[in-house]
Design a protein around this motif. Structure first.
Motif, PDB file in Angstrom:
ATOM      1  N   MET A  17     -46.430   6.076  18.399  1.00 33.25           N
ATOM      2  CA  MET A  17     -46.133   5.486  19.702  1.00 33.25           C
ATOM      3  C   MET A  17     -46.622   6.406  20.827  1.00 33.25           C
ATOM      4  N   PRO A  18     -47.926   6.621  20.946  1.00 33.95           N
ATOM      5  CA  PRO A  18     -48.445   7.559  21.952  1.00 33.95           C
ATOM      6  C   PRO A  18     -48.252   7.076  23.382  1.00 33.95           C
ATOM      7  N   GLN A  19     -47.890   5.809  23.566  1.00 33.95           N
ATOM      8  CA  GLN A  19     -47.718   5.267  24.917  1.00 33.95           C
ATOM      9  C   GLN A  19     -46.361   5.610  25.533  1.00 33.95           C
ATOM     10  N   ILE A  20     -45.453   6.203  24.757  1.00 36.41           N
ATOM     11  CA  ILE A  20     -44.123   6.539  25.275  1.00 36.41           C
ATOM     12  C   ILE A  20     -44.253   7.556  26.413  1.00 36.41           C
ATOM     13  N   GLU A  21     -43.581   7.260  27.539  1.00 33.62           N
ATOM     14  CA  GLU A  21     -43.608   8.140  28.706  1.00 33.62           C
ATOM     15  C   GLU A  21     -42.271   8.809  28.991  1.00 33.62           C
ATOM     16  N   LEU A  22     -41.199   8.227  28.488  1.00 33.53           N
ATOM     17  CA  LEU A  22     -39.859   8.758  28.744  1.00 33.53           C
ATOM     18  C   LEU A  22     -39.024   8.651  27.487  1.00 33.53           C
ATOM     19  N   VAL A  23     -38.439   9.775  27.086  1.00 31.54           N
ATOM     20  CA  VAL A  23     -37.531   9.808  25.941  1.00 31.54           C
ATOM     21  C   VAL A  23     -36.111  10.023  26.455  1.00 31.54           C
ATOM     22  N   LEU A  24     -35.211   9.116  26.126  1.00 32.15           N
ATOM     23  CA  LEU A  24     -33.800   9.277  26.438  1.00 32.15           C
ATOM     24  C   LEU A  24     -33.143   9.891  25.207  1.00 32.15           C
ATOM     25  N   ALA A  25     -32.911  11.198  25.266  1.00 27.51           N
ATOM     26  CA  ALA A  25     -32.395  11.954  24.124  1.00 27.51           C
ATOM     27  C   ALA A  25     -30.874  11.948  24.173  1.00 27.51           C
ATOM     28  N   ILE A  26     -30.262  11.147  23.316  1.00 26.27           N
ATOM     29  CA  ILE A  26     -28.827  10.917  23.352  1.00 26.27           C
ATOM     30  C   ILE A  26     -28.128  11.792  22.316  1.00 26.27           C
ATOM     31  N   GLY A  27     -27.355  12.742  22.780  1.00 28.65           N
ATOM     32  CA  GLY A  27     -26.581  13.582  21.888  1.00 28.65           C
ATOM     33  C   GLY A  27     -27.335  14.804  21.372  1.00 28.65           C
ATOM     34  N   HIS A  28     -26.577  15.662  20.718  1.00 30.77           N
ATOM     35  CA  HIS A  28     -27.049  16.979  20.280  1.00 30.77           C
ATOM     36  C   HIS A  28     -28.271  16.907  19.370  1.00 30.77           C
ATOM     37  N   TYR A  29     -28.255  16.005  18.388  1.00 28.49           N
ATOM     38  CA  TYR A  29     -29.313  15.999  17.382  1.00 28.49           C
ATOM     39  C   TYR A  29     -30.647  15.567  17.973  1.00 28.49           C
ATOM     40  N   ALA A  30     -30.634  14.537  18.808  1.00 23.42           N
ATOM     41  CA  ALA A  30     -31.880  14.107  19.452  1.00 23.42           C
ATOM     42  C   ALA A  30     -32.370  15.156  20.443  1.00 23.42           C
ATOM     43  N   GLN A  31     -31.455  15.781  21.153  1.00 20.45           N
ATOM     44  CA  GLN A  31     -31.846  16.808  22.114  1.00 20.45           C
ATOM     45  C   GLN A  31     -32.450  18.019  21.413  1.00 20.45           C
ATOM     46  N   THR A  32     -31.895  18.396  20.278  1.00 11.36           N
ATOM     47  CA  THR A  32     -32.435  19.520  19.524  1.00 11.36           C
ATOM     48  C   THR A  32     -33.871  19.240  19.087  1.00 11.36           C
ATOM     49  N   TRP A  33     -34.130  18.049  18.590  1.00  6.53           N
ATOM     50  CA  TRP A  33     -35.473  17.730  18.098  1.00  6.53           C
ATOM     51  C   TRP A  33     -36.462  17.606  19.248  1.00  6.53           C
ATOM     52  N   HIS A  34     -36.086  16.898  20.299  1.00  6.14           N
ATOM     53  CA  HIS A  34     -37.046  16.590  21.363  1.00  6.14           C
ATOM     54  C   HIS A  34     -37.196  17.716  22.391  1.00  6.14           C
ATOM     55  N   LEU A  35     -36.226  18.594  22.489  1.00  7.20           N
ATOM     56  CA  LEU A  35     -36.317  19.686  23.454  1.00  7.20           C
ATOM     57  C   LEU A  35     -36.588  21.033  22.802  1.00  7.20           C
ATOM     58  N   GLY A  36     -36.292  21.172  21.525  1.00 12.25           N
ATOM     59  CA  GLY A  36     -36.536  22.435  20.840  1.00 12.25           C
ATOM     60  C   GLY A  36     -35.779  23.577  21.488  1.00 12.25           C
ATOM     61  N   ASP A  37     -36.460  24.698  21.690  1.00 15.42           N
ATOM     62  CA  ASP A  37     -35.781  25.877  22.227  1.00 15.42           C
ATOM     63  C   ASP A  37     -35.495  25.776  23.729  1.00 15.42           C
ATOM     64  N   ARG A  38     -35.905  24.680  24.351  1.00 18.46           N
ATOM     65  CA  ARG A  38     -35.532  24.474  25.751  1.00 18.46           C
ATOM     66  C   ARG A  38     -34.116  23.934  25.892  1.00 18.46           C
ATOM     67  N   ARG A  39     -33.543  23.445  24.792  1.00 14.73           N
ATOM     68  CA  ARG A  39     -32.176  22.929  24.828  1.00 14.73           C
ATOM     69  C   ARG A  39     -31.199  24.057  25.116  1.00 14.73           C
ATOM     70  N   ALA A  40     -30.179  23.772  25.927  1.00 11.09           N
ATOM     71  CA  ALA A  40     -29.157  24.772  26.240  1.00 11.09           C
ATOM     72  C   ALA A  40     -28.198  24.928  25.063  1.00 11.09           C
ATOM     73  N   ALA A  41     -27.272  25.859  25.199  1.00  8.36           N
ATOM     74  CA  ALA A  41     -26.372  26.181  24.090  1.00  8.36           C
ATOM     75  C   ALA A  41     -25.415  25.047  23.759  1.00  8.36           C
ATOM     76  N   THR A  42     -25.056  24.239  24.738  1.00  9.83           N
ATOM     77  CA  THR A  42     -24.129  23.135  24.505  1.00  9.83           C
ATOM     78  C   THR A  42     -24.744  21.837  25.010  1.00  9.83           C
ATOM     79  N   MET A  43     -24.205  20.719  24.526  1.00  5.71           N
ATOM     80  CA  MET A  43     -24.674  19.427  24.991  1.00  5.71           C
ATOM     81  C   MET A  43     -24.427  19.268  26.480  1.00  5.71           C
ATOM     82  N   THR A  44     -23.262  19.725  26.957  1.00  2.67           N
ATOM     83  CA  THR A  44     -22.949  19.600  28.380  1.00  2.67           C
ATOM     84  C   THR A  44     -23.966  20.324  29.236  1.00  2.67           C
ATOM     85  N   GLU A  45     -24.306  21.549  28.864  1.00  8.52           N
ATOM     86  CA  GLU A  45     -25.271  22.310  29.647  1.00  8.52           C
ATOM     87  C   GLU A  45     -26.674  21.718  29.539  1.00  8.52           C
TER      88      GLU A  45
END
Length: 210
Positions: free
Chosen positions: A128-156
């Motif tokens: 799906m190379p046409q995707i322009e915006l990913v809505l990363a819902i929750g810890h697991y999606a944020q970890t995969w899509h943000l990698g080391d840019r993710r903060a220590a907690t979901m809230t942060e």
């Protein structure tokens, strides 16, 4: 717009996937409570990807992602109708785990199965190379899509939403909490989410689905 055989083949392969059922047994707590029923909406046209965690029981039974109270809240957050939400020309919906993982001892949904993302995630994203915006819902999606840019907690991570929207070389990522009604307390403790994040989310969604 007609889709190529590649996307149809990918959908068929995901629908037939049984890796979490057939993985070596590690005890009863690791077995799926039901026959696998992978749930995902892969699109060649949608510009927005909703990256959730894993289907709940109602979604497993219906085969329709976010077909539950969490979905009602998510659609409210997005400012879209049910018909818009389920239009594959507008939204792709691909959780980190495709199948309902069951409940823990407290009655909460278990995490996404660990076999799923390594096998399928990158393949689906590449399709799906046409995707322009990913809505990363929750810890697991944020970890995969943000990698080391993710903060220590979901809230942060959610609090840092501006940095993920503005500094991506690929699709922009907007980190969201899970819309589960179990998170009502979190929303009350963090009123900035509804005041600051939701207006930006709705404006982006409206522009990208017009």
């Amino acid at each position: 717009m007609a889709e190529g055989d590649g996307l149809e083949d990918l959908r068929a392969a995901i629908a037939a996937c049984r890796i979490c059922r057939d993985a070596p047994a590690r005890g009863a707590e690791h077995r799926l409570p039901h026959e696998p029923r992978p749930v995902a909406v892969i699109s060649s046209a949608a510009r927005i990807l909703i990256a959730g965690q894993a289907p709940g029981l109602r979604v497993h039974e219906s085969g329709l992602p976010f077909n539950d109270a969490s979905g009602d809240r998510l659609r409210q957050w997005l400012g879209v109708t049910r018909a818009q939400f389920y239009d594959p020309g507008l939204f792709a919906i691909v959780p980190m785990g495709f199948c309902f993982p069951g409940y823990d001892v407290h009655g909460s949904d278990l995490p996404p199965r660990r076999e799923c993302a390594p096998r399928w995630r990158q393949t689906v994203i590449d399709a799906m190379p046409q995707i322009e915006l990913v809505l990363a819902i929750g810890h697991y999606a944020q970890t995969w899509h943000l990698g080391d840019r993710r903060a220590a907690t979901m809230t942060e991570t959610v609090r840092n939403w501006r940095s993920y929207l503005g500094s991506n070389t690929g699709p922009a990522v907007l980190a969201l909490p899970h819309p589960s009604w179990r998170n009502t307390g979190w929303l009350k403790k963090n009123p900035w989410f509804e005041a600051d994040v939701l207006p930006v989310l709705r404006a982006r969604v409206e522009k990208m689905t017009a």
